[in-house]
Scaffold this motif. Structure first.
Motif, PDB file in Angstrom:
ATOM      1  N   GLU A  41       1.039  -1.345   0.095  1.00 47.21           N
ATOM      2  CA  GLU A  41      -0.060  -0.083   0.389  1.00 47.21           C
ATOM      3  C   GLU A  41       0.764   1.414  -0.196  1.00 47.21           C
ATOM      4  O   GLU A  41       1.805   1.209   1.155  1.00 47.21           O
ATOM      5  CB  GLU A  41      -0.745  -0.140   1.318  1.00 47.21           C
ATOM      6  CG  GLU A  41      -2.320  -1.593   1.192  1.00 47.21           C
ATOM      7  CD  GLU A  41      -2.768  -0.868   2.301  1.00 47.21           C
ATOM      8  OE1 GLU A  41      -2.241  -0.842   3.788  1.00 47.21           O
ATOM      9  OE2 GLU A  41      -3.940  -1.025   1.965  1.00 47.21           O
TER      10      GLU A  41
ATOM     11  N   ARG B  33     -11.277   8.217   1.510  1.00 47.68           N
ATOM     12  CA  ARG B  33     -11.406   7.462   0.661  1.00 47.68           C
ATOM     13  C   ARG B  33     -11.444   6.586   1.136  1.00 47.68           C
ATOM     14  O   ARG B  33     -11.361   5.529   0.320  1.00 47.68           O
ATOM     15  CB  ARG B  33     -10.635   7.542   0.129  1.00 47.68           C
ATOM     16  CG  ARG B  33      -9.275   7.654   0.749  1.00 47.68           C
ATOM     17  CD  ARG B  33      -7.568   7.834  -0.876  1.00 47.68           C
ATOM     18  NE  ARG B  33      -6.319   7.519   0.446  1.00 47.68           N
ATOM     19  CZ  ARG B  33      -6.159   9.026   1.123  1.00 47.68           C
ATOM     20  NH1 ARG B  33      -6.992   9.849   0.730  1.00 47.68           N
ATOM     21  NH2 ARG B  33      -4.564   8.857   1.608  1.00 47.68           N
ATOM     22  N   ILE B  34     -11.368   5.945   2.607  1.00 48.04           N
ATOM     23  CA  ILE B  34     -11.408   5.195   3.700  1.00 48.04           C
ATOM     24  C   ILE B  34     -12.902   4.075   3.224  1.00 48.04           C
ATOM     25  O   ILE B  34     -13.236   3.123   3.327  1.00 48.04           O
ATOM     26  CB  ILE B  34     -11.064   4.894   4.603  1.00 48.04           C
ATOM     27  CG1 ILE B  34     -11.868   5.702   5.177  1.00 48.04           C
ATOM     28  CG2 ILE B  34      -9.445   5.269   4.771  1.00 48.04           C
ATOM     29  CD1 ILE B  34     -11.962   5.158   7.210  1.00 48.04           C
TER      30      ILE B  34
ATOM     31  N   HIS C   7     -17.278   2.908   6.837  1.00 47.48           N
ATOM     32  CA  HIS C   7     -16.929   1.837   7.603  1.00 47.48           C
ATOM     33  C   HIS C   7     -16.027   0.938   7.585  1.00 47.48           C
ATOM     34  O   HIS C   7     -15.625   0.218   7.233  1.00 47.48           O
ATOM     35  CB  HIS C   7     -17.888   1.045   8.170  1.00 47.48           C
ATOM     36  CG  HIS C   7     -18.861   1.115   8.389  1.00 47.48           C
ATOM     37  ND1 HIS C   7     -20.196   1.437   7.731  1.00 47.48           N
ATOM     38  CD2 HIS C   7     -19.257   1.783   9.050  1.00 47.48           C
ATOM     39  CE1 HIS C   7     -21.294   2.087   7.916  1.00 47.48           C
ATOM     40  NE2 HIS C   7     -21.149   2.580   9.154  1.00 47.48           N
ATOM     41  N   ARG C   8     -14.593   1.785   6.678  1.00 47.54           N
ATOM     42  CA  ARG C   8     -13.388   1.454   6.005  1.00 47.54           C
ATOM     43  C   ARG C   8     -13.480   0.718   5.083  1.00 47.54           C
ATOM     44  O   ARG C   8     -12.658   0.014   4.628  1.00 47.54           O
ATOM     45  CB  ARG C   8     -12.881   1.081   7.261  1.00 47.54           C
ATOM     46  CG  ARG C   8     -11.395   1.184   6.887  1.00 47.54           C
ATOM     47  CD  ARG C   8     -10.411   0.538   8.196  1.00 47.54           C
ATOM     48  NE  ARG C   8      -8.959   0.398   7.953  1.00 47.54           N
ATOM     49  CZ  ARG C   8      -7.661  -0.412   8.504  1.00 47.54           C
ATOM     50  NH1 ARG C   8      -8.260  -1.345   8.966  1.00 47.54           N
ATOM     51  NH2 ARG C   8      -7.262  -0.027   8.105  1.00 47.54           N
TER      52      ARG C   8
ATOM     53  N   VAL D 262     -10.683   0.298   2.369  1.00 49.75           N
ATOM     54  CA  VAL D 262      -9.597  -0.536   2.718  1.00 49.75           C
ATOM     55  C   VAL D 262      -9.717  -1.950   2.371  1.00 49.75           C
ATOM     56  O   VAL D 262      -8.900  -2.523   1.923  1.00 49.75           O
ATOM     57  CB  VAL D 262      -9.204  -0.006   3.678  1.00 49.75           C
ATOM     58  CG1 VAL D 262      -8.001  -0.284   3.510  1.00 49.75           C
ATOM     59  CG2 VAL D 262      -9.080   1.417   4.008  1.00 49.75           C
ATOM     60  N   LYS D 263     -11.062  -2.234   2.915  1.00 45.09           N
ATOM     61  CA  LYS D 263     -11.381  -3.260   3.169  1.00 45.09           C
ATOM     62  C   LYS D 263     -10.955  -4.013   1.449  1.00 45.09           C
ATOM     63  O   LYS D 263     -11.329  -5.276   1.436  1.00 45.09           O
ATOM     64  CB  LYS D 263     -12.594  -4.146   4.064  1.00 45.09           C
ATOM     65  CG  LYS D 263     -12.066  -3.934   5.242  1.00 45.09           C
ATOM     66  CD  LYS D 263     -13.224  -3.427   6.330  1.00 45.09           C
ATOM     67  CE  LYS D 263     -13.036  -2.836   7.553  1.00 45.09           C
ATOM     68  NZ  LYS D 263     -14.101  -2.645   8.440  1.00 45.09           N
TER      69      LYS D 263
ATOM     70  N   ARG E  12      -8.320  -4.544  -0.447  1.00 47.88           N
ATOM     71  CA  ARG E  12      -7.018  -5.411  -0.193  1.00 47.88           C
ATOM     72  C   ARG E  12      -8.031  -6.666  -0.726  1.00 47.88           C
ATOM     73  O   ARG E  12      -6.490  -7.963  -0.599  1.00 47.88           O
ATOM     74  CB  ARG E  12      -6.944  -5.678   1.945  1.00 47.88           C
ATOM     75  CG  ARG E  12      -6.150  -4.247   2.183  1.00 47.88           C
ATOM     76  CD  ARG E  12      -6.112  -4.655   3.804  1.00 47.88           C
ATOM     77  NE  ARG E  12      -5.466  -2.601   4.023  1.00 47.88           N
ATOM     78  CZ  ARG E  12      -5.382  -2.484   5.176  1.00 47.88           C
ATOM     79  NH1 ARG E  12      -5.615  -3.231   6.312  1.00 47.88           N
ATOM     80  NH2 ARG E  12      -4.478  -0.718   5.439  1.00 47.88           N
TER      81      ARG E  12
ATOM     82  N   ARG F 215      -7.884   4.112  -4.328  1.00 49.35           N
ATOM     83  CA  ARG F 215      -8.752   4.365  -3.459  1.00 49.35           C
ATOM     84  C   ARG F 215      -8.449   6.098  -3.201  1.00 49.35           C
ATOM     85  O   ARG F 215      -6.730   6.660  -3.233  1.00 49.35           O
ATOM     86  CB  ARG F 215      -8.834   3.521  -2.529  1.00 49.35           C
ATOM     87  CG  ARG F 215      -7.685   3.549  -1.260  1.00 49.35           C
ATOM     88  CD  ARG F 215      -8.281   3.099  -0.148  1.00 49.35           C
ATOM     89  NE  ARG F 215      -7.240   2.691   0.706  1.00 49.35           N
ATOM     90  CZ  ARG F 215      -6.640   1.905   1.536  1.00 49.35           C
ATOM     91  NH1 ARG F 215      -6.331   0.212   0.383  1.00 49.35           N
ATOM     92  NH2 ARG F 215      -5.517   1.689   1.496  1.00 49.35           N
TER      93      ARG F 215
ATOM     94  N   LEU G 278     -20.361  -6.406   9.445  1.00 50.60           N
ATOM     95  CA  LEU G 278     -19.580  -6.372   9.294  1.00 50.60           C
ATOM     96  C   LEU G 278     -19.581  -7.546   8.395  1.00 50.60           C
ATOM     97  O   LEU G 278     -19.366  -7.709   6.658  1.00 50.60           O
ATOM     98  CB  LEU G 278     -19.037  -6.880  10.121  1.00 50.60           C
ATOM     99  CG  LEU G 278     -17.896  -6.373  11.080  1.00 50.60           C
ATOM    100  CD1 LEU G 278     -17.300  -7.260  12.574  1.00 50.60           C
ATOM    101  CD2 LEU G 278     -17.373  -5.533  10.847  1.00 50.60           C
TER     102      LEU G 278
ATOM    103  N   ALA H 246     -22.653  -7.839   6.184  1.00 48.72           N
ATOM    104  CA  ALA H 246     -22.672  -7.038   4.318  1.00 48.72           C
ATOM    105  C   ALA H 246     -21.714  -6.537   4.171  1.00 48.72           C
ATOM    106  O   ALA H 246     -21.283  -6.293   2.678  1.00 48.72           O
ATOM    107  CB  ALA H 246     -23.528  -5.299   5.348  1.00 48.72           C
ATOM    108  N   GLN H 247     -20.183  -5.850   4.552  1.00 47.93           N
ATOM    109  CA  GLN H 247     -19.647  -5.469   4.251  1.00 47.93           C
ATOM    110  C   GLN H 247     -18.307  -6.823   2.968  1.00 47.93           C
ATOM    111  O   GLN H 247     -17.707  -6.809   2.487  1.00 47.93           O
ATOM    112  CB  GLN H 247     -17.997  -4.989   5.086  1.00 47.93           C
ATOM    113  CG  GLN H 247     -19.137  -3.386   5.828  1.00 47.93           C
ATOM    114  CD  GLN H 247     -17.756  -3.604   7.413  1.00 47.93           C
ATOM    115  OE1 GLN H 247     -16.652  -4.041   6.964  1.00 47.93           O
ATOM    116  NE2 GLN H 247     -18.607  -2.553   8.322  1.00 47.93           N
TER     117      GLN H 247
END
Lengths: 291, 267
Positions: free
Chosen positions: A3, A40-41, A44-45, A48-49, A52, A63, A261, A263-264
């Protein structure tokens, strides 16, 4: 996975994070951007998730923050918001392309991010894929009927009676104000986003499908007023030959900002699976941009 | 505004450095400490505005993401108070290196304020002062607040909350972020008043809502021992955990003004 913080664009005013896979890289770069006012995260981040997870599948991604948002400086040009967003997305593709040797891209956008991705895809044929969560939605008569039915079901018998009485009580005033005509397209969940007409949106999608862009539209369980049943998209656009070539999902168990979580996790899985199916032209012709 | 990554390869952090503008010879260095989870998302814009403002007033400022948060490396589950306290020290080191200052002032909101207190115990050099905005005093109570905020967020985000999400607790997550076992345990043990004895040697300002539970007692107990303590009530309608930027200010002017003023006022 690596990253890397990058600044790019005019005067290096845009800020982003490159995620580069350790494994062999696929020939499609993924661009992730702001959802509404969230930097940009992502909510709920999520970005980023997602970056990755995409990296594990061999996708490089960037991002980034649009001009004036997150850690990006405001633009000097004074362009309208949408025009500036398109330029920012193109700068992001330039950066991702230069960093990773990529020529083809997909944009993953939520809410306003979906709108920006769509607008950019219409002007830049490097974009081969669009994944949109809660992009533009067009209610039908069935949407309206289900809205009332689900509202009643949620309230239960007694609550429904009270709700209907309250509704009836307001009808004369609404009629006097002329507010009983068909609801305008778009609603509060759009956070003030201007929504194109059905005809405009239709011609936009048609153009993208004709160009071979793989489009996935996902609608969450937060749009009760505007999108609330499986098949709504086809009810609105199904008469067009291109509609069957668009992937569309109604996912009431996911919410607009993917709070649980689970849902993510599901969203990440869906995006990675979809990205692996985005086609990239095999001819390495230098891409061209529309004027 | 210079975004960059720093820290050891196995624990890369993300930071944004705001160099002092104008006459930097009078510059001091200010480290901004994020709150936790959704509160950090909510305050990102405010911190940027505050950092810009402080930079214009001649301060070097660093805001950064702890490991496992924001744009830093690591997953949600890998974040914990002990690791984040070390991240604060690493960020201070980076700020001193970049600014060439000899001391720093730390400003934190919510759990970031609590981390400022915890990390300052082992900081070398110690910060020259702390500005604490609504610190989390009781980790146990904070966990309860997160749990109720999570339920509220679900009810606000879904049009109709799915049955499998109703009437249940979410021990491993809060407002869209996973809480690892280590962080949960450390929060249960967090009792800031009992962990603040060292503050007697440190100038600090405590900003809290009037009548906030425990805040006045916390400030009073510290003020009894410390000669450099200031307690400032701030009434505001800033919703720390809201995902809706519609009903409360994204950047509450009065809060930014007060925080910037306290940075200027601390000796």
């Amino acid at each position: 996975m690596n990253e890397i913080a990058v600044t790019f664009g005019p005067d290096r005013r845009l800020s982003g994070t490159l995620t580069v896979p350790d494994t062999e890289m696929r020939p499609l770069g993924i661009v992730l951007l702001n959802a509404g006012v969230i930097h940009r995260i992502g909510p709920h981040r999520l970005n980023v998730k997602m970056a990755r997870r995409l990296s594990e599948a061999g996708f490089a991604s960037l991002r980034f923050d649009l001009s004036g948002q997150g850690d990006s400086r405001a633009a000097d040009a004074g362009l309208p918001y949408r025009e500036q967003s398109i330029l920012d997305l193109q700068a992001a593709m330039d950066q991702l392309g230069q960093s990773c040797g990529l020529r083809h891209f997909a944009v993953v956008g939520i809410c306003s991010g979906a709108d920006h991705g769509l607008a950019c895809a219409l002007q830049d044929d490097r974009i081969q894929g669009l994944w949109m969560l809660d992009g533009y939605a067009y209610p039908t008569w069935k949407t309206q009927a289900l809205l009332y039915w689900k509202s009643l079901a949620r309230r239960g018998p007694l609550g429904s009676v009270g709700w209907l009485v309250a509704k009836a009580w307001t009808l004369p005033a609404l009629a006097a104000q002329g507010l009983l005509r068909r609801r305008p397209q778009g609603d509060a969940i759009s956070y003030g986003r201007p929504v194109p007409t059905v005809e405009e949106f239709s011609s936009q999608l048609e153009a993208l499908v004709a160009r071979g862009v793989r489009i996935c539209m996902t609608y969450s369980g937060s749009l009760l007023n505007t999108y609330n049943y499986q098949g709504q998209f086809m009810d609105v656009f199904g008469r067009h030959p291109w509609a069957a070539r668009i992937e569309c999902h109604y996912t009431p168990h996911l919410d607009h900002t993917l709070t649980p979580l689970a849902a993510q996790e599901e969203a990440c899985h869906r995006v990675v699976h979809w990205a692996t199916q985005v086609g990239v032209p095999t001819t390495q012709v230098q891409s061209r941009r529309a004027a | 505004m210079q975004p960059f990554r720093f820290g050891p390869p196995a624990r890369q952090l993300y930071g944004v450095y705001h160099a002092a503008l104008g006459d930097a010879t009078r510059a001091s260095a200010v480290l901004l400490l994020n709150p936790y989870g959704q509160e950090a998302v909510r305050t990102q814009r405010m911190y940027r505005v505050l950092a810009d403002r402080l930079a214009r007033k001649g301060h070097h400022v660093l805001r950064f993401d702890y490991y496992g948060t924001g744009d830093a490396a690591g997953s949600d589950e890998e974040g914990d108070l002990e690791g984040w306290s070390q991240d604060v020290l690493a960020a201070q080191h980076e700020l001193l290196r970049r600014s060439k200052c000899t001391r720093t002032l730390w400003l934190g909101a919510r759990l970031g304020a609590s981390l400022a207190v915890l990390a300052s115990r082992s900081a070398s050099p110690p910060p020259r002062g702390l500005v604490l905005w609504e610190p989390v005093l009781s980790g146990e109570q904070y966990l309860r607040e997160l749990a109720s905020s999570h339920v509220r967020a679900l009810s606000e985000s879904y049009s109709i909350v799915p049955p499998h999400l109703r009437d249940r607790s979410f021990p491993g997550e809060a407002l869209g972020f996973a809480i690892g076992g280590s962080l949960r345990q450390q929060l249960r043990e967090l009792d800031l008043p009992r962990q603040s004895a060292h503050l007697r040697d440190l100038p600090f300002a405590l900003i809290d809502r009037p009548r906030a539970t425990g805040a006045s007692e916390y400030a009073a107990s510290l003020a009894a021992e410390a000669h450099k303590a200031t307690h400032i009530p701030l009434e505001h309608d800033f919703d720390w955990t809201s995902e809706e930027a519609l009903n409360t200010a994204l950047v509450p002017h009065e809060a930014v003004h007060l925080l910037a003023t306290q940075v200027e006022c601390l000796p």
